[in-house]
Enzyme design. Structure first.
Site, PDB file in Angstrom:
ATOM      1  N   GLU A 207       0.811  -1.225   0.000  1.00  0.00           N
ATOM      2  CA  GLU A 207       0.000   0.000   0.000  1.00  0.00           C
ATOM      3  C   GLU A 207       0.845   1.275   0.000  1.00  0.00           C
ATOM      4  OE1 GLU A 207      -2.771  -0.261   3.271  1.00  0.00           O
ATOM      5  OE2 GLU A 207      -4.072  -1.632   2.190  1.00  0.00           O
TER       6      GLU A 207
ATOM      7  N   GLU B 293      -6.302  -8.291   0.236  1.00  0.00           N
ATOM      8  CA  GLU B 293      -6.632  -8.261   1.668  1.00  0.00           C
ATOM      9  C   GLU B 293      -8.106  -7.943   1.792  1.00  0.00           C
ATOM     10  OE1 GLU B 293      -4.443  -5.333   3.874  1.00  0.00           O
ATOM     11  OE2 GLU B 293      -2.514  -6.059   3.172  1.00  0.00           O
TER      12      GLU B 293
END
Ligand code: GAL
Length: 657
Positions: free
Chosen positions: A147, A297
């Site tokens: 991320e 995720e």
């Protein structure tokens, strides 16, 4: 064989004594886990001190997983630089704002994305890991970092930004002209006067260049790791990055170009009640590479980082997983398998708890794992095929956010109005860049596509010869340096659209429109001026705002084989449904199924044209819909008859019988 519908979780064996691993892995197996993701924060364990690698523990964990039939995805650990690195090389720490505050060690992502030393260390650990693990057949893919999100303002970044602007524009005279720097005496005499934007509203040219620079910074950072990994892995081993929801610090299309696979992380801290934004996000990630993606995720019950971390409702994980798959996910992975005993995320949801016992969510995940196994074959090689596209553009979002004009004009919310008018009725939608080939679409919608380049104008013009183009408000006003085009919007498309925007109004109150399309605009309205006699005014503003009363709100002009519809206002979804219906009909585009609002119907199509329809009840109340004929539910084996009843958060995966 191509893999299909992988299922798993992020697994951090470095948090636990090795004696715990076999029990975790046995529970994974029992839950139907096919893939584990490891390593992405393990730098201090993989390289305990500079240049001293310890990969043996990870080999042992991978061996145990492989023996249980579980493949792995390895993350490079560069989102979590270890203490030895930031202590020895403090310049690698990011400067977190334009005022020069430096980040401290102790969290993650605290690195400067442009630090030459950080590049060197990151490429070194990525390369060493790939050299060591790259030939393992059980390591099927790699994730670079985790991320990307930090923007750095240090002296290195500033100097590189100046070079970036120089490379982009060539000379200062051009920068000064294109950014109109005579305004407020912003004129630059030397490159080193150019600084990152530091104000709530900065010069739009500077803002755009800065975002392009941030994109380029991460692209280069990623490129070095991609190169280091590719040198050691087989061609079929893929490389990805896990992007975040609606994150906008950089251009995700550009970041995805060098990746083999796009993936993202989906969380809903306040509970999940609306399938439209999440569906749009899935479609956008599918659009990054215009192919299936991974949900790298997702939430095992609840997260820990919001003010109030609401759990999913019992059963909702099932709807959630199939929602992602129906939109093109080829894998669903939870974050995380088991929480660490200490650290910032002790309170996060997981499948297994601190005692190594399955939490209540485990049973939900296990049920999902079982269903994925049942449908795996039917969905192998299938993908989403859309004939409607909504264009999502990072630069246009940056420019609008820099000058919203109406505080409630939110680029994503605006785009979701159009998306909802389509996906809410089960039309299959692509969310794509305005810079890709539009052939094959019947309807293309450009909501708030502020930035027009000559190439974009040419592409949209070409599309509208045979397809139905819809231009939303704020479209076609800026050039590639964020300057206003010196003509009215949509610049370059007046002749085609048969109209232009003569004024824009931030609406204090919603306004009604009447005509072939009746409905309502709020937040934003443009007064259109008809330029071509053959253009039709489909709606005019009614009384309510004196500048708008009686003026054209929607104009359509037909081309030889298509049309252009210009929407002057930010319309609500029912109004957009009315406006879009005739265009969808002309293009011969039908919804997957007609369902009540809480039920979603999605379709994936295989190479031979065989399709699988996924029907999801997103409510906690059972729903009954007319069953599509001649289908069999992969999850139950039952053939469809007259009606299809879905229990709370129920799902049917329907193949041709
Ligand atoms: C994600 C992150 C994970 C984990 C998760 C918690 O943003 O990638 O590492 O922190 O959030 O919800």
């Amino acid at each position: 064989m191509t893999r299909s519908l992988d299922f798993g979780a992020a697994f951090y064996p470095e948090h636990w004594p090795e004696s715990e691993w076999p029990r975790d892995i046995a529970l994974m197996r029992a839950a139907g886990v096919t893939v584990a993701r490891l390593g992405e924060f393990a730098w201090s364990t993989l390289e305990p001190d500079e240049g001293r690698y310890d990969f043996a523990w990870l080999d042992r964990a991978l061996d145990l997983l492989a023996a249980a039939g579980i493949v792995s995805v390895l993350g490079t650990p560069t989102a979590a630089p270890p203490a030895w690195l930031t202590q020895r090389y403090p310049d690698t720490l990011a400067t977190v704002d334009a005022q020069g505050h430096r980040d401290a060690h102790g969290a993650r992502c605290h690195y400067c994305v442009n630090s030459p030393l950080y590049h060197e260390k990151s490429a070194a650990i990525a390369g060493a890991m790939a050299e060591h693990f790259g030939k393992r057949p059980d390591v099927i893919g790699w994730q670079i970092d985790n991320e990307y999100n930090r923007v750095c303002y240090c002296a290195t970044c500033r100097a590189k930004f100046q070079s970036f602007v120089q490379a982009r524009f060539g000379d200062l005279a051009t920068v000064n002209r294109r950014w109109a720097t005579a305004y407020w005496s912003q004129t630059y005499q030397s490159w080193d006067q150019i600084a990152p934007p530091a104000h709530a509203v900065s010069n739009p040219g500077l803002v755009l260049a800065w975002r392009e620079f941030v994109t380029e910074s991460y692209r280069l950072f990623q490129h070095e790791q991609v190169t280091a990994i590719r040198a050691h892995v087989a061609p079929e081993v893929w490389i990805t990055h896990n992007f975040m929801k609606w994150f906008d610090a950089f251009d995700h299309y550009e970041m995805s170009a060098e990746l083999d696979l796009a993936s993202w992380d989906w969380y809903e801290p306040s509970g999940w009640t609306d399938r439209i934004p999440s569906g749009a996000m899935h479609d956008l990630v599918r659009g990054y590479k215009r192919r299936n993606f991974w949900l790298m995720e997702t939430q095992p019950g609840h997260v820990n980082w919001s003010r109030t971390n609401i759990d999913l409702q019992p059963g909702q994980a099932r709807a959630w997983a199939w929602h992602a798959i129906g939109h093109g996910a080829d894998a669903v992975l939870y974050w995380q398998w088991r929480m660490a005993l200490n650290g910032q995320e002790q309170m996060h949801g997981s499948l297994v708890d601190q005692a190594g016992e399955p939490r209540p969510f485990y049973a939900e995940a296990q049920a999902v794992g079982g269903e994925l196994a049942q449908a795996r074959e039917a969905l192998a090689g299938t993908r989403v095929q859309a004939r409607v596209a909504v264009l999502y553009d990072f630069p246009s979002r940056w420019l609008i956010d820099n000058q919203r004009h109406h505080g409630d004009f939110d680029y994503v919310e605006h785009l979701l109005r159009a998306y909802r008018a389509l996906a809410g009725r089960n039309f299959t939608v692509d969310v794509i860049s305005p810079d890709v080939d539009l052939a094959g679409y019947g309807v293309v919608i450009a909501p708030a596509l502020a930035l027009f380049t000559p190439e974009r104008v040419a592409r949209l013009t070409q599309f509208a010869q045979h397809g139905h183009l819809v231009l939303g408000p704020r479209t076609g006003s800026r050039d590639s340096a964020a300057a206003l085009w010196p003509e009215r919007p949509p610049a370059g498309l007046h002749a085609l659209a048969g109209c232009e925007v003569e004024e824009y109004i931030a609406l204090a109150e919603p306004v009604r429109i009447e005509g072939d399309v009746s409905g309502q605009a709020d937040v934003w309205a443009e007064r259109l001026k008809v330029r071509a006699p053959e253009a039709q005014v489909l709606a005019r503003y009614s009384a309510g705002n004196a500048w708008l009363a009686g003026q054209p709100a929607i104009v359509r002009r037909d081309t030889t084989g298509g049309s252009v519809t210009t929407l002057g206002g930010q319309f609500d979804t029912p109004t957009l449904e009315i406006a879009l219906a005739p265009l969808l009909a002309l293009a011969g585009i039908a919804p997957v199924l007609e369902t009540p609002p809480g039920v979603e119907a999605l379709r994936r199509v295989g190479e031979e044209g065989q399709d699988v329809v996924i029907v999801i009840n997103h409510t906690a109340t059972p729903q009954t819909i007319p069953a599509p004929a001649g289908r069999v539910d992969e999850l139950t084996g039952a053939a469809t008859t007259g009606a299809l009843t879905l229990g709370a958060f129920g799902v049917a995966v329907l193949s041709a019988a």
